[in-house]
Design a protein around this motif. Structure first.
Motif, PDB file in Angstrom:
ATOM      1  N   GLN A  58      -5.147  -4.291  -1.822  1.00  0.00           N
ATOM      2  CA  GLN A  58      -5.760  -4.330  -3.162  1.00  0.00           C
ATOM      3  C   GLN A  58      -7.223  -4.739  -3.052  1.00  0.00           C
ATOM      4  O   GLN A  58      -8.095  -4.180  -3.718  1.00  0.00           O
ATOM      5  CB  GLN A  58      -5.030  -5.336  -4.051  1.00  0.00           C
ATOM      6  N   MET A  59      -7.499  -5.727  -2.208  1.00  0.00           N
ATOM      7  CA  MET A  59      -8.884  -6.201  -2.065  1.00  0.00           C
ATOM      8  C   MET A  59      -9.776  -5.102  -1.470  1.00  0.00           C
ATOM      9  O   MET A  59     -10.926  -4.939  -1.872  1.00  0.00           O
ATOM     10  CB  MET A  59      -8.930  -7.440  -1.185  1.00  0.00           C
ATOM     11  N   LEU A  60      -9.227  -4.352  -0.517  1.00  0.00           N
ATOM     12  CA  LEU A  60     -10.004  -3.268   0.095  1.00  0.00           C
ATOM     13  C   LEU A  60     -10.286  -2.172  -0.935  1.00  0.00           C
ATOM     14  O   LEU A  60     -11.396  -1.639  -0.999  1.00  0.00           O
ATOM     15  CB  LEU A  60      -9.234  -2.679   1.286  1.00  0.00           C
ATOM     16  N   GLU A  61      -9.282  -1.849  -1.735  1.00  0.00           N
ATOM     17  CA  GLU A  61      -9.442  -0.793  -2.744  1.00  0.00           C
ATOM     18  C   GLU A  61     -10.449  -1.223  -3.810  1.00  0.00           C
ATOM     19  O   GLU A  61     -11.389  -0.498  -4.129  1.00  0.00           O
ATOM     20  CB  GLU A  61      -8.099  -0.485  -3.423  1.00  0.00           C
ATOM     21  N   VAL A  62     -10.210  -2.417  -4.370  1.00  0.00           N
ATOM     22  CA  VAL A  62     -11.043  -2.871  -5.491  1.00  0.00           C
ATOM     23  C   VAL A  62     -12.506  -3.055  -5.061  1.00  0.00           C
ATOM     24  O   VAL A  62     -13.430  -2.714  -5.790  1.00  0.00           O
ATOM     25  CB  VAL A  62     -10.482  -4.189  -6.088  1.00  0.00           C
ATOM     26  N   SER A  63     -12.704  -3.565  -3.859  1.00  0.00           N
ATOM     27  CA  SER A  63     -14.081  -3.844  -3.415  1.00  0.00           C
ATOM     28  C   SER A  63     -14.831  -2.572  -3.037  1.00  0.00           C
ATOM     29  O   SER A  63     -16.049  -2.576  -2.939  1.00  0.00           O
ATOM     30  CB  SER A  63     -14.064  -4.794  -2.208  1.00  0.00           C
ATOM     31  N   GLY A  64     -14.086  -1.485  -2.794  1.00  0.00           N
ATOM     32  CA  GLY A  64     -14.736  -0.251  -2.342  1.00  0.00           C
ATOM     33  C   GLY A  64     -15.223  -0.355  -0.915  1.00  0.00           C
ATOM     34  O   GLY A  64     -16.205   0.294  -0.526  1.00  0.00           O
ATOM     35  N   SER A  65     -14.531  -1.156  -0.112  1.00  0.00           N
ATOM     36  CA  SER A  65     -14.957  -1.357   1.282  1.00  0.00           C
ATOM     37  C   SER A  65     -14.983  -0.030   2.035  1.00  0.00           C
ATOM     38  O   SER A  65     -14.122   0.826   1.838  1.00  0.00           O
ATOM     39  CB  SER A  65     -14.006  -2.328   1.986  1.00  0.00           C
ATOM     40  N   GLU A  66     -15.968   0.116   2.910  1.00  0.00           N
ATOM     41  CA  GLU A  66     -16.076   1.339   3.709  1.00  0.00           C
ATOM     42  C   GLU A  66     -15.816   1.066   5.184  1.00  0.00           C
ATOM     43  O   GLU A  66     -15.392   1.955   5.920  1.00  0.00           O
ATOM     44  CB  GLU A  66     -17.470   1.951   3.528  1.00  0.00           C
ATOM     45  N   VAL A  67     -16.115  -0.150   5.597  1.00  0.00           N
ATOM     46  CA  VAL A  67     -15.901  -0.515   7.009  1.00  0.00           C
ATOM     47  C   VAL A  67     -14.971  -1.720   7.049  1.00  0.00           C
ATOM     48  O   VAL A  67     -15.060  -2.614   6.199  1.00  0.00           O
ATOM     49  CB  VAL A  67     -17.249  -0.883   7.693  1.00  0.00           C
ATOM     50  N   LEU A  68     -14.063  -1.724   8.013  1.00  0.00           N
ATOM     51  CA  LEU A  68     -13.176  -2.874   8.208  1.00  0.00           C
ATOM     52  C   LEU A  68     -13.410  -3.401   9.619  1.00  0.00           C
ATOM     53  O   LEU A  68     -13.126  -2.715  10.603  1.00  0.00           O
ATOM     54  CB  LEU A  68     -11.712  -2.442   8.030  1.00  0.00           C
ATOM     55  N   LEU A  69     -13.947  -4.588   9.698  1.00  0.00           N
ATOM     56  CA  LEU A  69     -14.181  -5.215  10.999  1.00  0.00           C
ATOM     57  C   LEU A  69     -12.954  -6.061  11.345  1.00  0.00           C
ATOM     58  O   LEU A  69     -12.560  -6.934  10.567  1.00  0.00           O
ATOM     59  CB  LEU A  69     -15.436  -6.098  10.915  1.00  0.00           C
ATOM     60  N   VAL A  70     -12.356  -5.778  12.493  1.00  0.00           N
ATOM     61  CA  VAL A  70     -11.092  -6.432  12.862  1.00  0.00           C
ATOM     62  C   VAL A  70     -11.302  -7.214  14.157  1.00  0.00           C
ATOM     63  O   VAL A  70     -11.948  -6.718  15.082  1.00  0.00           O
ATOM     64  CB  VAL A  70      -9.992  -5.363  13.095  1.00  0.00           C
ATOM     65  N   ASP A  71     -10.756  -8.413  14.242  1.00  0.00           N
ATOM     66  CA  ASP A  71     -10.879  -9.149  15.499  1.00  0.00           C
ATOM     67  C   ASP A  71      -9.603  -8.971  16.330  1.00  0.00           C
ATOM     68  O   ASP A  71      -8.612  -8.392  15.882  1.00  0.00           O
ATOM     69  CB  ASP A  71     -11.233 -10.623  15.268  1.00  0.00           C
ATOM     70  N   GLU A  72      -9.629  -9.469  17.546  1.00  0.00           N
ATOM     71  CA  GLU A  72      -8.524  -9.291  18.489  1.00  0.00           C
ATOM     72  C   GLU A  72      -7.209  -9.833  17.916  1.00  0.00           C
ATOM     73  O   GLU A  72      -6.170  -9.188  17.995  1.00  0.00           O
ATOM     74  CB  GLU A  72      -8.886 -10.049  19.789  1.00  0.00           C
ATOM     75  N   ASP A  73      -7.264 -11.000  17.278  1.00  0.00           N
ATOM     76  CA  ASP A  73      -6.046 -11.645  16.778  1.00  0.00           C
ATOM     77  C   ASP A  73      -5.382 -10.869  15.652  1.00  0.00           C
ATOM     78  O   ASP A  73      -4.180 -10.991  15.441  1.00  0.00           O
ATOM     79  CB  ASP A  73      -6.365 -13.055  16.247  1.00  0.00           C
ATOM     80  N   CYS A  74      -6.156 -10.126  14.896  1.00  0.00           N
ATOM     81  CA  CYS A  74      -5.612  -9.468  13.700  1.00  0.00           C
ATOM     82  C   CYS A  74      -5.207  -8.018  13.928  1.00  0.00           C
ATOM     83  O   CYS A  74      -4.697  -7.371  13.005  1.00  0.00           O
ATOM     84  CB  CYS A  74      -6.625  -9.547  12.557  1.00  0.00           C
ATOM     85  N   LYS A  75      -5.447  -7.522  15.146  1.00  0.00           N
ATOM     86  CA  LYS A  75      -5.105  -6.123  15.402  1.00  0.00           C
ATOM     87  C   LYS A  75      -3.621  -5.849  15.173  1.00  0.00           C
ATOM     88  O   LYS A  75      -3.234  -4.808  14.663  1.00  0.00           O
ATOM     89  CB  LYS A  75      -5.478  -5.757  16.841  1.00  0.00           C
ATOM     90  N   SER A  76      -2.792  -6.827  15.544  1.00  0.00           N
ATOM     91  CA  SER A  76      -1.344  -6.594  15.473  1.00  0.00           C
ATOM     92  C   SER A  76      -0.855  -6.517  14.023  1.00  0.00           C
ATOM     93  O   SER A  76       0.205  -5.963  13.771  1.00  0.00           O
ATOM     94  CB  SER A  76      -0.591  -7.673  16.237  1.00  0.00           C
ATOM     95  N   SER A  77      -1.589  -7.092  13.062  1.00  0.00           N
ATOM     96  CA  SER A  77      -1.135  -7.003  11.668  1.00  0.00           C
ATOM     97  C   SER A  77      -1.879  -5.930  10.875  1.00  0.00           C
ATOM     98  O   SER A  77      -1.728  -5.813   9.669  1.00  0.00           O
ATOM     99  CB  SER A  77      -1.230  -8.362  10.975  1.00  0.00           C
ATOM    100  N   LEU A  78      -2.684  -5.121  11.583  1.00  0.00           N
ATOM    101  CA  LEU A  78      -3.489  -4.109  10.898  1.00  0.00           C
ATOM    102  C   LEU A  78      -2.626  -3.008  10.281  1.00  0.00           C
ATOM    103  O   LEU A  78      -2.911  -2.528   9.174  1.00  0.00           O
ATOM    104  CB  LEU A  78      -4.504  -3.520  11.887  1.00  0.00           C
ATOM    105  N   ALA A  79      -1.556  -2.612  10.981  1.00  0.00           N
ATOM    106  CA  ALA A  79      -0.721  -1.502  10.491  1.00  0.00           C
ATOM    107  C   ALA A  79      -0.161  -1.827   9.105  1.00  0.00           C
ATOM    108  O   ALA A  79      -0.106  -0.967   8.230  1.00  0.00           O
ATOM    109  CB  ALA A  79       0.401  -1.231  11.475  1.00  0.00           C
ATOM    110  N   GLU A  80       0.231  -3.084   8.902  1.00  0.00           N
ATOM    111  CA  GLU A  80       0.803  -3.479   7.609  1.00  0.00           C
ATOM    112  C   GLU A  80      -0.224  -3.305   6.482  1.00  0.00           C
ATOM    113  O   GLU A  80       0.126  -2.955   5.361  1.00  0.00           O
ATOM    114  CB  GLU A  80       1.256  -4.948   7.697  1.00  0.00           C
TER     115      GLU A  80
END
Lengths: 537, 84
Positions: free
Chosen positions: A98-120
């Motif tokens: 919801q936050m990604l949609e509402v904000s209109g984000s275009e780029v998502l910067l992901v760190d090593e720790d969060c890669k595993s929860s990215l699919a969700e």
């Protein structure tokens, strides 16, 4: 001749610090240390990469734990002219989407720790993103699974270095979009401009007076705007920022001692937790010299206990909604005087920061006489002025008062009174917003999710238990006729809401008590819980 | 109050945890089980567990000499109370 851009905001202040404090320690991440020069190099390299990944100035969302990628990511976003949208890996994927949609984000910067929860997070996300993160590991199959998105990997950008260059920034452009609980079931975005943030850090920095030798806590989550206070009051003073790991945030005794912290900043609930765990021994924290608390009411009892544990430290109660940029009023505790100033056992919220204004108003926005209770309105350069893409809410909450020269005021929804010195006292809320461990929650949002699950409009939530002036959690009420079991209700709420918004218990009642307006009477439900406590005590 | 038996204490804690909606029945409750930070308990839930143990065994626990990464695991939590 070297000409400096006219406005560079906090990114420019950070660069000044890098130039000025180069070899001094800027960051301590669980023992891994970075000097100002090293940190500036990391930010420079990340900004260079980010610029090459996306030429657009659309928002950059940061899906990272508190740490190097997150901190450098915020600065890199600003330097490349983009707005930063901090996300919280502890939130359910649905809310992050919801936050990604509402904000209109275009780029998502992901760190090593969060890669595993990215699919969700990506599962069901319609908005195409450029996803920028470290290569390898659980990331490798995602491009095939989510072909809508463009995946860009990097090697080890956080170990690279590049010169730090800060261009001129638009002071009015949104620097940060922070999401808070929204009463319609969707989190609401608060866009804070570069100008708002710069004003705040300039104001508060001169008041709290940090110095190069300070070692400053970083305990707030990225989705809490005080994180900006943590980073930039520290770095503009040339001090060292010390990451407080997640498992120590509510019980930081060891890290305060072992890292020789001199400045602590957190929600007041931390004091209550530490007291109950036997962690506030007299003189336990001799190195602390500044202790700051914000996010919820600060009980006088907590201050006294903290003062005993940290006898060399001042204690300040800071107050401010996200809509007025981190903090707008401040009260410095004075031994021998402050205890008698407390109302309902709570520390005053004090006076506005320089150039900011506060006034207590009646229902029509007129100032009430000194000493009377009313709604607290705030104005000044820190007021953000709008919600993100929500004109209706903006019109309701940001108002111009004719008798103040047409200035824009934010209606906080907080009840307060002001004494003859201008000191403000927090007295409660006029609506159903509550704070749980500093997290702001619109009970209507929780009710919205609950009612959808139980398929009954007669279901509601109250803040409970209450201790030392704080709400520690929520309890939900549903009618006895509801067929959905407690476990299923809680599981489904957990899919939609962050942990702090999920009720701890579901109570069944034959019917709801109603108030004079025919609405569910939350006060009576809380009274019922109180009575039960007395019976069982 | 005499020191409680570690096995009895652990059994009490596991029974208490297994009543939570966040409990994973498939997971063995080994000593390394993280109580906080892995979705099982939040910070308030941890304090509630602590209070329950204090009331059940008549103890007053003091965490001042132990480390958060230890006392927030099942084994560390039980050990802390066993020596209280």
């Amino acid at each position: 001749m070297n000409t400096r851009p006219s406005f560079t905001g906090l990114a420019g202040r950070f660069k000044d610090a890098v130039d000025r404090f180069g070899p001094r320690p800027a960051l301590d991440l669980n023992g891994r240390k970075f000097t100002y020069t090293e940190l500036g190099g990391v930010v420079g390299a990340l900004a260079r990469n980010l610029a090459s990944v996306s030429a657009s100035v659309g928002p950059v969302a940061i899906f990272a734990r508190r740490g190097l990628a997150a901190y450098a990511g915020i600065l890199a976003a600003w330097i490349t002219g983009k707005t930063c949208v901090p996300l919280n890996p502890k939130f359910p994927g649905k809310r992050t989407r919801q936050m990604l949609e509402v904000s209109g984000s275009e780029v998502l910067l992901v760190d090593e720790d969060c890669k595993s929860s990215l699919a969700e997070v990506l599962d069901g996300l319609a908005r195409p993103l450029t996803i920028y993160g470290p290569e390898g590991g659980p990331w490798s199959d995602l491009p095939d699974r989510f072909p809508t998105h463009r995946f860009v990997t990097f090697g080890r950008p956080l170990e690279n270095s590049a010169p730090l260059q800060v261009p001129e920034l638009d002071p009015q452009a949104p620097a940060l979009i922070v999401f808070t609980s929204g009463s319609t079931g969707v989190p609401k975005g608060v866009p804070t401009s570069h100008h708002n943030l710069d004003e705040y850090i300039r104001n508060i920095g001169s008041l709290i007076g940090l110095v190069e030798n300070d070692r400053v806590s970083q305990a707030y989550d990225l989705t809490f705007d005080p994180v900006i206070h943590d980073l930039f009051t520290c770095w503009t003073a040339g001090a060292c920022l010390v990451l407080v790991p997640d498992n120590s945030v509510m019980a930081p005794a060891k890290i305060i001692r072992e890292k020789y912290l001199t400045v602590w900043f957190s929600v007041p609930s931390v004091i209550g937790f530490m007291r109950r765990m036997g962690l506030l021994k007299p003189g336990a924290f001799p190195t602390l010299r500044r202790s700051l608390f914000c996010g919820e009411p600060l009980p006088a009892e907590s201050v006294l206990a903290w003062r005993k544990a940290a006898p060399s430290s001042t204690v300040e109660n800071l107050y401010g909604p996200t809509e007025t940029t981190v903090i707008l009023t401040r009260y410095k505790w004075m031994d021998g005087l402050s205890a008698s100033q407390c109302v309902n056992g709570l520390t005053p919220i004090g006076w506005p920061l320089p150039e900011q204004q506060a006034r207590v108003c009646d229902a029509e926005g007129r100032a009430v006489p000194t000493g009377q209770c009313g709604e607290l309105y705030l104005a000044g350069p820190q007021v953000v002025g709008r919600y993100w893409q929500d004109e209706e809410l903006t019109t309701r909450k940001f108002v111009r008062l004719a008798d103040t020269g047409g200035e824009l005021w934010y209606r906080t929804g907080d009840l307060a009174r002001q004494d003859e010195t201008g000191c403000l006292y927090f007295l409660g809320r006029i609506d159903d917003q509550v704070k749980v461990r500093g997290y702001r929650i619109e009970l209507q949002e929780v009710d919205f999710v609950l009612r959808r699950i139980v398929q009954d409009d007669q279901a509601t939530t109250v803040a409970w238990p209450l201790r030392d002036g704080h709400a520690e959690g929520l309890v939900a009420f549903v009618r006895s006729s509801v067929r959905t079991g407690e476990q299923e209700i809680l599981d489904r709420m957990r899919e939609a809401l962050p942990e702090y918004m999920v009720p701890r218990k579901i109570r069944q009642v034959p019917d709801f008590p109603l108030n004079a307006n025919g609405k569910i009477d939350r006060r009576k439900l809380v009274s019922m819980l109180k009575e039960e406590c007395h019976v069982h005590a | 109050m005499s020191m409680p038996d570690a096995q009895r204490l652990k059994a009490f804690v596991v029974k208490r945890l297994s009543s939570l909606p966040t409990w994973d029945a498939q997971r063995l409750p080994d000593d390394g089980l993280k109580l906080v930070g892995a979705g099982l308990l939040d910070s308030l839930g941890f304090l509630e567990l602590m209070t329950d143990v204090e009331q059940e065994f008549g103890l007053q626990c003091d965490f001042s000499s132990s480390e958060p990464e230890v006392f927030t695991t099942l084994g560390g939590f039980v050990a802390q109370f066993s020596k209280a």
